[in-house]
Each structure stands twice: as structure tokens, then as C-alpha cells.
Write an enzyme that holds these catalytic residues in place. Structure first.
Site, PDB file in Angstrom:
ATOM      1  N   VAL A  39       0.862  -1.183   0.000  1.00 30.67           N
ATOM      2  CA  VAL A  39       0.000   0.000   0.000  1.00 30.67           C
ATOM      3  C   VAL A  39       0.892   1.225   0.000  1.00 30.67           C
ATOM      4  CG1 VAL A  39      -1.669   1.348   1.330  1.00 30.67           C
ATOM      5  CG2 VAL A  39      -1.913  -1.136   1.203  1.00 30.67           C
ATOM      6  N   ALA A  80       4.488   4.133   2.929  1.00 35.27           N
ATOM      7  CA  ALA A  80       4.033   2.885   2.317  1.00 35.27           C
ATOM      8  C   ALA A  80       4.177   1.760   3.333  1.00 35.27           C
ATOM      9  CB  ALA A  80       4.857   2.568   1.078  1.00 35.27           C
ATOM     10  N   LYS A  81       3.601   0.638   3.041  1.00 33.00           N
ATOM     11  CA  LYS A  81       3.810  -0.552   3.863  1.00 33.00           C
ATOM     12  C   LYS A  81       3.439  -1.769   3.030  1.00 33.00           C
ATOM     13  CE  LYS A  81       5.181  -1.160   8.140  1.00 33.00           C
ATOM     14  NZ  LYS A  81       6.075  -0.304   8.932  1.00 33.00           N
ATOM     15  N   GLY A  82       4.013  -2.910   3.389  1.00 35.12           N
ATOM     16  CA  GLY A  82       3.695  -4.124   2.657  1.00 35.12           C
ATOM     17  C   GLY A  82       3.548  -5.279   3.617  1.00 35.12           C
TER      18      GLY A  82
END
Ligand code: NAD
Length: 428
Positions: free
Chosen positions: A72, A117-119
Site C-alpha cells: 500500500v 508505504a507498507k507491505g
């Protein structure tokens, strides 16, 4: 399904608040106090990109398994987006969205040129072999090649991902680029473009923010006591560095439980014990207490450095600490904010308190791009300066708006990001 893979999804954040909603409650309050323009509010409340991928992997037993992965990007207004990747059985899109937004605010507060962001990958690494982990990581990376890049989106480690995982991401990306691109991830091993001081950076930032808050309160560190929940990277380093500054660490804990010692815990000894035994269990460095008791114990400073939603509406009224420094992401549920404020407890919010990690990740990215690597004192001095500046900016904003440091932090971040967004304008 094979034996060494994850079977049933764990209950999602059992009993806890939805992390995205928890973040949005604070964001909404701050946006309203700041009187953020409605259009900008609508822009900033949603991520600009949310990607869900399937990750097929042939497991060691020959069977094909499919894992779900996420990335994201909350925003890329200040620069390329930046944020870790977590591997966990219960990770889902909502959690990744919350963490991605937190990264946007964190980077803005820290004055680093990154968006958030992050995943994540929904898997249980404790049940995966190294080769299965490597396959998941490489396939995840190759599916997101158009997203990742040193100028576009830069991952880092988060829960259950480490230097080795970052090395695989860097290698996979580099293979496709036909050249070594170290700047595509941070949190890498030192020999392949990592930064000195990165491992200690988050705990060091927690220590710096704590000292800055004590100074504002006019309290000497040597006269304070501290309880630290979580004794992993962030918790153990925070405890070690705070004790070196004279703070008496009276309680520590990990997932196996905690210990309290009013005369002070020998943090070095506890770190050695965990290194040799894997956890604090059996260390007998004080009286045994539960994690719930640790949060409510007699101490001046409380550092929750384990996981989300530890301080809630239910236990907030029983907290005795006068200063909470959020080492973990989201350790305080939004429902606890009011009680803590009414009790006059100063809370240094996660998006400020644990930003030392992303600040040194930024240094790593800069060093990779320069191809020139700094000494550890250089890293630590720059980190100290940036953490103190961030603290001061948030403190001033909170004073100006007569609000908590948490809302001050959000307001400061919203101000910065929305001003840059207005300057850049909306393309289209
Ligand atoms: P870690 O895995 O090294 O350590 C986590 C610690 O918490 C371990 O001691 C574990 O036993 C303990 N723990 C887990 N569940 C617990 C529970 N229910 N009760 C008490 N203790 C429990 O992780 P870390 O890197 O130290 O990260 C801790 C927190 O800090 C996370 O919220 C993470 O997102 C956040 N954070 C980490 C960094 C970083 O650079 N490592 C940066 C910013 C934020």
C-alpha cells in the site's frame, strides 16, 4: 496443505480496535483542528495505491501453495514512498493501510523526503523453511517490480522480516535491472549497503525523545524509573540506552511475561540472557509479573515496545506512569487517548517516538546513492539532531493548538504534507 505451512488464519486483532480506524480517529481530529480543506482531507485520508497479489510457491514437499501479499502506498507527495514489509499470519489490507499512513506522517514529522508505504505477506514464517521464505520474498518482489525502486518505493524490514529478507529483495530487483541497486531497500546487511547504527536506531530515537520530554518536564533522568514492554530490537535497545543515561529500568517483559525489580534491572545481563536463551523466560531478574501488570506498574516512564493496542480504554485509568513513549507502532488504542489526557500523562506518539528507525533508513538510502558510508558517530549525531528537531516541532505545534503531543504530531504532519501538495498542485 503441507505440514510446514500456515493453515488457519489467526483471529484478526482479537479484541482490538481496527488499526486503520484507530489511525483515522486521530487524523480526523487533527484535520478538524487544523481546519484542513475538505478536498485535501479526502485526498490524504485514502492511500494512493493498494495492491493485492497472489504469491504461488512450490513448497519443500513439492506442493503448490498460494500466499496473499500486499503493498500500500499511502502517498508520495514528499518523495518516494517508504515503509517496511511484515510477514504474519494475520496481516491484512486494513493493517497495511494503517501502517502506510503512519509512515507518511512519520516521514513528514522527521523531515525526510519520503511518502508513506507498507507491505505484507500473509504467512507464518515460523512454519516456513529458509528456502520457502526466500521463494516467497523473491516472488513478492518480482510481482511488485513496477512499484519498487530507489526513486519510487523503498521497502524495509518490519515484523518477521530481517536483513536477509532485504538482501533477497535487493538481489531480485537487481537481477531484473541487470545491475546492483542497493538503494531499493533499507535495513540491509552492512556488507551490501546497510548503514552503521541502523540496528540501534529506533531504540536510540526512543531514548532521545524520552530525554527531550524529561527536559520539558524539568525532570532529571537519574531521578526517574522506567518500565519497558517488549524486549526485542526496540525494547532492549531503548532500555539499554535509557539506563546508560541514568534512568532506572524497573520492569521489562517479552511475549513470555515480565519481571519487576524496584532496585533496577541489569539490562546488559537481561540482553545476554535473551541472546543465550531466546527469551526472558526463566531469567529471574526480578519478581515475575504479567504484561498487563507491567503496563500498570509503579514507574515514571512507560515504553510500550511490543505491539499494537496494549493501552486501551479498559486499562488506561490504572496506568501510573507520567510519561509514555511509544516504541511500538500503535500501542495505544484511540479509545484510551481521552483518559490518558485527563490524567495528565504525556504521551510521545509512535509517529515521533519510533521514527529513529526510518531516519537512519533514510541515511542508508542516502549513503547507497552516494556510494560513501559514514562512521557510526556521524550516523548517531545526525540522528540525535533530527530527532530533537522533530520533537521540538511537534512540541511547539501541540502548544500552539493547546493539544496533546499526539494530535500536535498529526497536525504538524498534515500541515507539511498538505502545503507540499498545494505547491505541487493536482495533476489531471
Ligand atoms: P521484535 O520482534 O524485535 O521484538 C518484539 C518484542 O515484543 C519481543 O521481545 C516479543 O517477545 C515481544 N512481544 C510480542 N508480543 C508481545 C506481547 N503480547 N506482550 C509483550 N511482549 C510481546 O520487534 P521490534 O523490531 O522490537 O518491534 C517492536 C515494535 O516496534 C513493533 O510495533 C514495530 O512495528 C515497532 N517498530 C520497530 C522498528 C524497528 O526499527 N525495529 C521501527 C519502528 C517501529
Amino acid at each position: 496443505m503441507s505440514e510446514n505451512t500456515y493453515k488457519e488464519p489467526a483471529p484478526y486483532h482479537k479484541g482490538a480496535e481496527n488499526p486503520f480506524e484507530s489511525m483515522m480517529i486521530r487524523f480526523d481530529k487533527a484535520a478538524s483542528m487544523y481546519k484542513l480543506d475538505e478536498g485535501l482531507y479526502n485526498y490524504l485520508k485514502q492511500p494512493v495505491k493498494q495492491v493485492i497479489i497472489s504469491i504461488p510457491v512450490v513448497m519443500d514437499n513439492g506442493k503448490l501453495e498460494v500466499f496473499e501479499g500486499y503493498r500500500v502506498i499511502h502517498d508520495n507527495i514528499l518523495g518516494p514512498s517508504k515503509g517496511g514489509i511484515r510477514y504474519a499470519p494475520d496481516v491484512d489490507l486494513d493493517e497495511v493501510k494503517a501502517l502506510a499512513s503512519w509512515m507518511s506522517w512519520k516521514c513528514a514529522i522527521a523531515s525526510i523526503p519520503f511518502g508513506g508505504a507498507k507491505g505484507g505477506v500473509r504467512c507464518d514464517p515460523s512454519k516456513l523453511s529458509m528456502s520457502e521464505l526466500e521463494k516467497i520474498t523473491r516472488r513478492y518482489t518480482s510481482s511488485l517490480l513496477e512499484i519498487f525502486g530507489p526513486d519510487t518505493d523503498i521497502p524495509a524490514p518490519d515484523m518477521n522480516t530481517n536483513e536477509q529478507v532485504m538482501a533477497w529483495i535487493m538481489d531480485t530487483y537487481s537481477m531484473h535491472e541487470r545491475k546492483t541497486v542497493t538503494g531499493v531497500v533499507t535495513g540491509k546487511p552492512l556488507v551490501i549497503g546497510g548503514s552503521r547504527g541502523r540496528t540501534e536506531a529506533t531504540g536510540r530515537g526512543v531514548m532521545i525523545a524520552t530525554l527531550a520530554a524529561l527536559e520539558k518536564k524539568g525532570v532529571k533522568p537519574e531521578l526517574t524509573t522506567c518500565a519497558v514492554q517488549g524486549f526485542g530490537n526496540v525494547g532492549s535497545i531503548s532500555a539499554k540506552l535509557l539506563s546508560e543515561k541514568g534512568v532506572k529500568i524497573v520492569a521489562i517483559s517479552d511475549v513470555t511475561g515480565g519481571y519487576y525489580n524496584k532496585n533496577g534491572i541489569d539490562v546488559g545481563k537481561a540482553i545476554d540472557y535473551v541472546r543465550n536463551n531466546g527469551s526472558l523466560k526463566g531469567s529471574n531478574i526480578g519478581t515475575s509479573i504479567t504484561n498487563e501488570e507491567l503496563l500498570e506498574c509503579d514507574c515514571y516512564i512507560l515504553v510500550p515496545a511490543a505491539k499494537e493496542d496494549q493501552i486501551t480504554e479498559e486499562n488506561a485509568s490504572r496506568i501510573k506512569a507520567r510519561l509514555i513513549v511509544e516504541g511500538a507502532n500503535g500501542p495505544t488504542a484511540a479509545s484510551a487517548d481521552k483518559t490518558l489526557e485527563e490524567k495528565g500523562i504525556m504521551v510521545i506518539p509512535d509517529i515521533l517516538a519510533n521514527s529513529g528507525g526510518v531516519i537512519v533508513s533514510y541515511f542508508e538510502w542516502v549513503q547507497d546513492r552516494l556510494g560513501y558510508f559514514w562512521d557510526e558517530p556521524d550516523v548517531n549525531n545526525r540522528l540525535t539532531r533530527m530527532m530533537n528537531e522533530a520533537f521540538e516541532n511537534v512540541y511547539k505545534t501541540a502548544m500552539e493548538y493547546a493539544t496533546s503531543l499526539r494530535l500536535g504530531a498529526y497536525i504538524y504532519a498534515i500541515d507539511k504534507v498538505s502545503k507540499v501538495l498545494k505547491l505541487r498542485g493536482i495533476y489531471g
